[in-house]
Write a protein that holds these residues in place. Structure first.
Motif, PDB file in Angstrom:
ATOM      1  N   ILE A 173      18.660  19.546  -6.891  1.00  0.00           N
ATOM      2  CA  ILE A 173      19.919  20.576  -6.393  1.00  0.00           C
ATOM      3  C   ILE A 173      18.306  20.034  -5.082  1.00  0.00           C
ATOM      4  O   ILE A 173      17.379  20.173  -4.417  1.00  0.00           O
ATOM      5  CB  ILE A 173      18.785  21.972  -6.756  1.00  0.00           C
ATOM      6  CG1 ILE A 173      19.252  22.313  -7.962  1.00  0.00           C
ATOM      7  CG2 ILE A 173      19.627  22.934  -5.438  1.00  0.00           C
ATOM      8  CD1 ILE A 173      19.410  23.561  -8.505  1.00  0.00           C
ATOM      9  N   CYS A 174      20.348  20.112  -4.045  1.00  0.00           N
ATOM     10  CA  CYS A 174      19.145  19.930  -2.511  1.00  0.00           C
ATOM     11  C   CYS A 174      18.574  21.706  -1.838  1.00  0.00           C
ATOM     12  O   CYS A 174      19.209  22.276  -1.905  1.00  0.00           O
ATOM     13  CB  CYS A 174      20.722  19.814  -0.900  1.00  0.00           C
ATOM     14  SG  CYS A 174      20.204  19.412   0.289  1.00  0.00           S
ATOM     15  N   HIS A 175      17.749  20.950  -1.900  1.00  0.00           N
ATOM     16  CA  HIS A 175      16.140  22.405  -1.057  1.00  0.00           C
ATOM     17  C   HIS A 175      17.241  23.262   0.452  1.00  0.00           C
ATOM     18  O   HIS A 175      16.932  23.990   0.333  1.00  0.00           O
ATOM     19  CB  HIS A 175      15.303  21.659  -0.392  1.00  0.00           C
ATOM     20  CG  HIS A 175      14.459  22.134  -1.888  1.00  0.00           C
ATOM     21  ND1 HIS A 175      14.351  23.409  -2.663  1.00  0.00           N
ATOM     22  CD2 HIS A 175      12.914  20.593  -1.709  1.00  0.00           C
ATOM     23  CE1 HIS A 175      13.069  22.490  -2.866  1.00  0.00           C
ATOM     24  NE2 HIS A 175      11.759  21.150  -3.069  1.00  0.00           N
ATOM     25  N   PHE A 176      17.817  21.914   0.742  1.00  0.00           N
ATOM     26  CA  PHE A 176      18.904  22.925   2.066  1.00  0.00           C
ATOM     27  C   PHE A 176      19.952  23.023   2.246  1.00  0.00           C
ATOM     28  O   PHE A 176      19.724  24.445   2.862  1.00  0.00           O
ATOM     29  CB  PHE A 176      18.566  21.642   3.243  1.00  0.00           C
ATOM     30  CG  PHE A 176      17.255  21.395   3.873  1.00  0.00           C
ATOM     31  CD1 PHE A 176      16.854  21.475   4.941  1.00  0.00           C
ATOM     32  CD2 PHE A 176      17.059  19.953   3.928  1.00  0.00           C
ATOM     33  CE1 PHE A 176      15.266  21.433   5.627  1.00  0.00           C
ATOM     34  CE2 PHE A 176      15.235  19.469   4.385  1.00  0.00           C
ATOM     35  CZ  PHE A 176      14.864  20.573   5.029  1.00  0.00           C
ATOM     36  N   CYS A 177      20.653  23.086   1.021  1.00  0.00           N
ATOM     37  CA  CYS A 177      21.786  24.016   0.824  1.00  0.00           C
ATOM     38  C   CYS A 177      22.091  23.777  -0.378  1.00  0.00           C
ATOM     39  O   CYS A 177      23.393  24.683  -0.918  1.00  0.00           O
ATOM     40  CB  CYS A 177      22.991  22.725   1.428  1.00  0.00           C
ATOM     41  SG  CYS A 177      23.086  21.465   0.808  1.00  0.00           S
ATOM     42  N   SER A 178      20.792  24.258  -1.714  1.00  0.00           N
ATOM     43  CA  SER A 178      21.384  24.482  -2.752  1.00  0.00           C
ATOM     44  C   SER A 178      22.771  23.350  -3.155  1.00  0.00           C
ATOM     45  O   SER A 178      22.837  24.395  -4.671  1.00  0.00           O
ATOM     46  CB  SER A 178      21.772  25.846  -2.824  1.00  0.00           C
ATOM     47  OG  SER A 178      20.587  26.987  -2.212  1.00  0.00           O
ATOM     48  N   TYR A 208      24.930  22.971   7.988  1.00  0.00           N
ATOM     49  CA  TYR A 208      25.748  21.113   8.426  1.00  0.00           C
ATOM     50  C   TYR A 208      24.332  20.767   7.740  1.00  0.00           C
ATOM     51  O   TYR A 208      23.137  20.396   7.761  1.00  0.00           O
ATOM     52  CB  TYR A 208      26.248  20.521   9.342  1.00  0.00           C
ATOM     53  CG  TYR A 208      26.679  19.131   8.959  1.00  0.00           C
ATOM     54  CD1 TYR A 208      27.943  19.241   8.399  1.00  0.00           C
ATOM     55  CD2 TYR A 208      25.686  18.342   9.056  1.00  0.00           C
ATOM     56  CE1 TYR A 208      27.770  17.635   7.670  1.00  0.00           C
ATOM     57  CE2 TYR A 208      25.922  17.037   9.309  1.00  0.00           C
ATOM     58  CZ  TYR A 208      27.024  16.284   8.094  1.00  0.00           C
ATOM     59  OH  TYR A 208      26.908  15.802   7.470  1.00  0.00           O
ATOM     60  N   CYS A 209      24.527  20.196   5.925  1.00  0.00           N
ATOM     61  CA  CYS A 209      23.186  19.670   5.872  1.00  0.00           C
ATOM     62  C   CYS A 209      22.883  18.488   5.602  1.00  0.00           C
ATOM     63  O   CYS A 209      22.094  17.335   6.083  1.00  0.00           O
ATOM     64  CB  CYS A 209      23.311  20.119   4.515  1.00  0.00           C
ATOM     65  SG  CYS A 209      21.384  19.662   3.169  1.00  0.00           S
ATOM     66  N   GLY A 210      24.105  17.293   5.277  1.00  0.00           N
ATOM     67  CA  GLY A 210      23.910  15.763   5.658  1.00  0.00           C
ATOM     68  C   GLY A 210      23.269  15.174   4.548  1.00  0.00           C
ATOM     69  O   GLY A 210      23.566  14.188   4.567  1.00  0.00           O
ATOM     70  N   CYS A 211      23.175  16.269   3.178  1.00  0.00           N
ATOM     71  CA  CYS A 211      22.519  15.849   2.115  1.00  0.00           C
ATOM     72  C   CYS A 211      24.120  14.676   1.512  1.00  0.00           C
ATOM     73  O   CYS A 211      25.347  15.643   1.444  1.00  0.00           O
ATOM     74  CB  CYS A 211      22.165  16.496   0.738  1.00  0.00           C
ATOM     75  SG  CYS A 211      23.488  17.629   0.592  1.00  0.00           S
ATOM     76  N   ASP A 212      23.663  13.831   0.409  1.00  0.00           N
ATOM     77  CA  ASP A 212      24.460  13.344  -0.431  1.00  0.00           C
ATOM     78  C   ASP A 212      23.832  12.499  -1.682  1.00  0.00           C
ATOM     79  O   ASP A 212      22.926  12.574  -1.895  1.00  0.00           O
ATOM     80  CB  ASP A 212      25.441  12.466   0.572  1.00  0.00           C
ATOM     81  CG  ASP A 212      24.924  10.971   0.803  1.00  0.00           C
ATOM     82  OD1 ASP A 212      23.606  10.916   0.190  1.00  0.00           O
ATOM     83  OD2 ASP A 212      24.794  10.374   1.231  1.00  0.00           O
TER      84      ASP A 212
HETATM   85 ZN   LIG Z   1      22.144  19.983   1.458  1.00  0.00          ZN
END
Ligand SMILES: [Zn+2]
Length: 294
Positions: free
Chosen positions: A269-274, A236-240
């Protein structure tokens, strides 16, 4: 079978056990980042470690593992928390290496044998603690065992395993951390060593399709294990958009203007979840104006 993490104690609290099956979690990471086998194994082991270590924390705290070796994979980063939410990435997800003489994925060479493992615990808004140790083999479980011993003075046994199918997908993943708490005597340590040896290599054990509870019983059956809690860990990333827009804004108005003119917008691009987030030229213009006014 669902992913499952179990926290337990044994030998009247003198042993701490955390074990997990993380097949879905690691498989999700593999798909999101499109990692190739060596990267999938290295990232999967690190994500599993983050899940296991997250369970040692309190509610809102978070642990970050950063493995910075001199191998071609580059940095590997994974975060976990007490709710079982785990995310992470590997800097170079598509490298290829020949297998080891035993026919295994050469994670040690991918990570590198020179470098450091950093473990940071964010304890709510109050404090951050970072511990560091040198890498031992780049195989991650060994490096973590060394970390616990040298940086936290806790004798531990760490096993992390990821099985990759011929098509590159994740077949099985999981692992455990066993720790000796103060008061453990030589007899307990001997018995524990025998149990670990009997269980054998973790990848082989995972292939047999056993549950986390069976893993606990096979390891600690003779030491009276007691389950404290269990739950399902997940990627689970939680980015938005909001968070990624903050990142973009940090480039400043001139850079934003360049992106707007040259690319007609921006992609972050979010590093953690692409995950990719698109921002239109209008959005960038509005931020620029906002920044120039203040
Ligand atoms: Zn993310």
């Amino acid at each position: 079978m669902r992913d499952e993490l179990i926290r337990a104690t044994a030998d009247q609290g003198r042993i701490r056990f955390i074990g997990a099956r993380t097949t879905h979690l690691v498989s999700t990471a593999q798909q999101k980042h499109q990692t190739w086998p060596v990267a999938s194994a290295a990232l999967g082991r690190t994500l599993t470690a983050a899940a296991l270590m997250g369970s040692m924390l309190k509610a809102e705290d978070r642990v970050t593992l950063r493995i910075l070796g001199d191998g071609p994979l580059g940095a590997i980063v994974a975060q976990g928390d007490a709710k079982g939410q785990v995310r992470g990435y590997v800097q170079n997800p598509t490298i290829e290496l020949p297998p080891t003489p035993e026919g295994k994925l050469d994670v040690g060479r991918g990570v590198g044998k020179e470098g450091h493992l950093h473990v940071t615990r964010d304890l709510g808004l109050k404090d951050t603690f970072t511990g560091t140790s040198a890498l031992v083999s780049g195989e991650i479980a060994e490096d973590l065992t060394h970390y616990f011993f040298t940086s936290e003075q806790t004798p531990s046994a760490v096993a992390l395993g990821v099985l990759i199918d011929v098509d590159g997908s994740v077949l099985k993943a999981g692992g455990y951390i066993l720790q000796l708490m103060p008061g453990a005597d030589d007899e307990t340590i001997d018995l524990l060593e025998q149990c670990i040896a009997r269980l054998g290599p973790i990848s082989k054990y995972l292939a047999a399709g056993k549950s986390t509870k069976e893993m606990m019983e096979d390891l600690l059956g003779e030491l009276d294990p007691k389950v404290l809690n269990s739950y399902e860990p997940e990627f689970y990333c939680g980015c938005d958009r909001e968070r990624l827009s903050t990142l973009l804004k940090s480039f400043g108005p001139d850079e934003l203007a360049d992106m707007r003119r040259e690319q007609g917008g921006a992609e972050a691009i979010c590093h953690f979840c692409s995950e990719k987030y698109q921002f239109s030229a209008d959005e960038l213009l509005a931020w620029e104006q906002e920044m120039r006014e203040t």
